[in-house]
Design an enzyme around this catalytic site. Structure first.
Site, PDB file in Angstrom:
ATOM      1  N   ASP A  17      -4.541  -9.068  -0.821  1.00 53.00           N
ATOM      2  CA  ASP A  17      -5.060 -10.033   0.141  1.00 53.00           C
ATOM      3  C   ASP A  17      -5.744 -11.167  -0.608  1.00 53.00           C
ATOM      4  OD1 ASP A  17      -8.198  -9.479   0.137  1.00 53.00           O
ATOM      5  OD2 ASP A  17      -7.195  -7.534   0.090  1.00 53.00           O
ATOM      6  N   GLU A  57      -3.290   4.832  -3.525  1.00 53.08           N
ATOM      7  CA  GLU A  57      -3.238   4.306  -4.892  1.00 53.08           C
ATOM      8  C   GLU A  57      -2.845   5.360  -5.922  1.00 53.08           C
ATOM      9  OE1 GLU A  57      -6.489   0.690  -4.537  1.00 53.08           O
ATOM     10  OE2 GLU A  57      -7.218   2.723  -4.887  1.00 53.08           O
TER      11      GLU A  57
END
Length: 238
Positions: free
Chosen positions: A199, A12
């Site tokens: 997700d 990230e």
């Protein structure tokens, strides 16, 4: 202007090391912090680690040690809103902890008991508008403003995510944002949480998370850098 940029995982924050000019490295409380520049904007970048404790510690450090003027937390999340799809971007309107439960004491779930403050932490309106504008300029991305729920669990169960949606109105779920938001609120530091959906927080979440982590994190990073550019170019900054 000095901005703290925090992500939970290496994936990230990895993109930023190529986008910013890194000048100094610090080790504080066993965590690494990088300082540098993005144009005329000073940057403090760190990988906090997964979970609310790590996120809160990192937010506290960038405020106390580096005296940042704003915090942008970037990364991925699971969708709780059934309208969201993998690759969509969620900009925090408000953040809340979903795993705090003092209901035996008469408090509703999600309410922080005996705390001299709120349980809902609202993102800075000015920064939120800048981030939204930056995100909407990227082609092929659906951008939403929503409620980000945080807890010390990786949610991978359809029934559980439906409960969070029903109980709290959750739009996405992750493991850090509300902790950063709370620390920022305590110090009157503007913040925004930026999440790219990796997700659907259901039984397929672990596989989807691993598959889309790097790509969706890259998308969040692109939005952050575009947001910084917009702020530096704004009349307020000048």
């Amino acid at each position: 202007m000095k901005v703290g940029i925090i992500g939970a995982m290496e994936e990230e924050i990895a993109h930023f090391t190529h986008l910013f000019t890194i000048e100094e490295k610090y080790v504080l409380a066993k965590n690494h912090y990088f300082t540098g520049n993005f144009g005329s904007c000073e940057i403090v970048l760190t990988k906090a680690g997964v979970g609310k404790v790590n996120a809160a510690a990192a937010a506290q450090k960038v405020i106390d040690y580096f005296n940042v003027d704003a915090i942008l937390f970037t990364g991925v999340a699971g969708a709780a809103n059934p309208d969201y799809e993998v690759g969509d971007v969620v900009i925090s309107d408000v953040c809340q902890h979903h795993d705090i439960d003092a209901s035996p004491l008469g408090f509703s779930k999600g309410i922080i008991p005996m705390f001299n403050g709120p349980s809902l932490f609202f993102a800075d309106e000015k920064w939120r508008a800048i981030v939204k504008e930056a995100a909407e300029e990227l082609e092929g991305i659906n951008v939403f403003e929503g409620k980000i729920m945080s807890g010390e669990q990786f949610i991978a169960d359809k029934t559980e995510v439906e409960k969070l949606r029903s109980l709290f109105g959750a739009d996405c779920v992750e493991m850090e944002g509300a902790a950063v938001a709370q620390i920022a609120w305590m110090h009157d530091v503007p913040f925004v949480i930026i999440r790219s959906i990796s997700d659907k927080a259901n039984g397929e979440a672990p596989v989807s998370f691993q598959k889309w982590l790097y790509e969706t994190a890259e998308r969040s990073a692109a939005i952050v850098t575009s947001s910084l550019k917009k702020y530096v170019e704004s009349a307020e900054y000048k």
